[in-house]
Design a protein around this motif. Structure first.
Motif, PDB file in Angstrom:
ATOM      1  N   GLY A 155       0.790  -1.220   0.000  1.00  0.00           N
ATOM      2  CA  GLY A 155       0.000   0.000   0.000  1.00  0.00           C
ATOM      3  C   GLY A 155       0.822   1.268   0.000  1.00  0.00           C
ATOM      4  N   GLU A 156       2.157   1.128   0.030  1.00  0.00           N
ATOM      5  CA  GLU A 156       3.042   2.289  -0.013  1.00  0.00           C
ATOM      6  C   GLU A 156       3.893   2.222  -1.278  1.00  0.00           C
ATOM      7  N   GLU A 213      -6.628  -0.559  -3.580  1.00  0.00           N
ATOM      8  CA  GLU A 213      -7.470   0.544  -3.089  1.00  0.00           C
ATOM      9  C   GLU A 213      -6.658   1.502  -2.223  1.00  0.00           C
ATOM     10  N   ARG A 214      -5.745   0.959  -1.430  1.00  0.00           N
ATOM     11  CA  ARG A 214      -4.886   1.824  -0.610  1.00  0.00           C
ATOM     12  C   ARG A 214      -3.959   2.655  -1.482  1.00  0.00           C
ATOM     13  N   SER A 250      -5.844   9.557  -5.731  1.00  0.00           N
ATOM     14  CA  SER A 250      -7.164   9.428  -6.361  1.00  0.00           C
ATOM     15  C   SER A 250      -7.214   9.960  -7.790  1.00  0.00           C
ATOM     16  N   GLY A 300      -4.163   6.613  -1.721  1.00  0.00           N
ATOM     17  CA  GLY A 300      -3.025   7.212  -1.031  1.00  0.00           C
ATOM     18  C   GLY A 300      -1.996   7.789  -1.980  1.00  0.00           C
ATOM     19  N   THR A 333      -7.328  -5.087  -2.025  1.00  0.00           N
ATOM     20  CA  THR A 333      -7.243  -4.178  -0.875  1.00  0.00           C
ATOM     21  C   THR A 333      -6.025  -3.281  -0.987  1.00  0.00           C
ATOM     22  N   VAL A 334      -4.880  -3.851  -1.369  1.00  0.00           N
ATOM     23  CA  VAL A 334      -3.671  -3.046  -1.543  1.00  0.00           C
ATOM     24  C   VAL A 334      -3.872  -2.015  -2.647  1.00  0.00           C
TER      25      VAL A 334
END
Length: 345
Positions: free
Chosen positions: A19-20, A70-71, A79, A75, A67-68
């Motif tokens: 997610g980063e 979407e993060r 967006s 982030g 899920t990752v």
């Protein structure tokens, strides 16, 4: 397939967390997605555009990866919409969420024609005759009917790891110049790991987005599949390396697995040596005639599970077919209809 420890330069000691992102250079971000395989991750690349993002490779369709994503979208990607989705090749860990992203953002889909076709065929449940062809291929190379049936069914689960592959593509070919993220990238198309694998080289920034073709720690899977049982993908792979002769030695290589590195020509030399040793070992084992399955168990003694033995068979046949094509190994059918390979005398 592990190869020897090398003397490459790794600018980063660890990947970004799920997610980063890590900034490779201005406007080029690196993210890592988890995979549900023995090879447990894939690197993906984001190039910032004036009106959004270009994404290179996507991972596959699992709840954890979604899920990752979407993060990442909410982030580091702020967006902003995805305008282009680029596939280095058609394997599910690279193309599996292409359809999801293309549909969600009405994005352009960019890739090579053969890899688009491969992905479309290999992620359909109802390709006529595909299961029967796969089954007979496995039996011919040493599996009994029951084990072959289990392996056919096991591989079908990979189909469900892909969203629907887009029904159209913006095609790229070797030598094309494509503008992504404000930079011009030269497309380098190679065979071996895939039919038309695309890498992307930007001379100005000194970066090669290499996909799976030149990985830092392992050799990519070079395998024979049932739809082309006489193919010579290892010959194709080894023949591809001169296409990288003009890449400067200090170029930063962005691979799909492992960490970014410098030392492309050292790495290519290591991969050549690795496959030369595997070819020597294959020829040595075949001083005693055997099926490809028997040979794969000699070549990969620690392999377990149906998926992994299937990959081992494909890689073993890649080395065997290379030797057959060069008249070092011969093949014949035994009285059970199985293919037997043996070193030529």
């Amino acid at each position: 397939m592990t190869v020897q420890k090398s003397r490459l330069d790794f600018p980063w000691k660890a990947p970004p967390a799920a997610g980063e992102v890590t900034e490779v250079t201005k406007g080029l971000l690196w993210a890592r997605l988890p995979l549900p395989f023995r090879l447990d991750h894939v690197n993906v690349w984001f190039l910032e555009e004036d009106d959004g993002w270009t994404v290179i490779d996507t991972g596959c369709a699992t709840p954890e990866i979604l899920t990752v994503w979407e993060r990442l979208l909410a982030g580091p990607m702020r967006s902003k919409p995805v305008r282009r989705v680029v596939a280095t090749h058609g394997h599910v860990d690279h193309i599996g969420l292409t359809g999801w992203l293309v549909q969600r953002f009405n994005a352009d889909f960019i890739g090579t024609f053969a890899e688009w076709v491969w992905a479309r065929l290999s992620h359909m449940h109802d390709v006529p005759g595909s299961s029967a062809t796969h089954h007979s291929y496995l039996v011919r190379h040493g599996f009994d009917d029951e084990d072959a049936g289990r392996l056919v069914q096991s591989r079908r689960r990979f189909i469900d790891l892909s969203s629907q592959i887009p029904g159209w593509i913006t095609e790229i070919r070797s030598g094309d110049a494509v503008r992504l993220g404000g930079r011009e990238w030269r497309v380098i198309v190679t065979r071996g790991h895939a039919f038309e694998h695309a890498s992307f080289f930007n001379e100005e920034s000194g970066i090669l987005i290499a996909g799976d073709h030149i990985l830092p720690r392992i050799s990519p899977v070079i395998a024979v599949y049932e739809m082309m049982p006489k193919a010579d993908p290892l010959g194709d792979y080894l023949d591809s390396f001169p296409q990288f002769d003009g890449i400067p030695a200090d170029t930063l290589i962005l691979p799909s697995h492992g960490l970014p590195y410098r030392g492309i020509h050292q790495r290519i030399a290591e991969l050549r040596d690795h496959h030369r040793l595997r070819l020597d070992a294959t020829a040595s084992f075949l001083s005693n005639p055997s099926t490809a399955l028997e040979l794969s168990r000699e070549m990969f003694p620690h392999i377990e599970g149906p998926d992994n033995i299937g990959f081992a068979l494909g890689e073993t046949l890649a080395h065997v077919n290379y030797l057959v094509a060069r008249n070092i190994v011969e093949e014949r059918l035994d009285d059970q209809g199985r293919t037997i390979f043996a070193l030529r005398r």
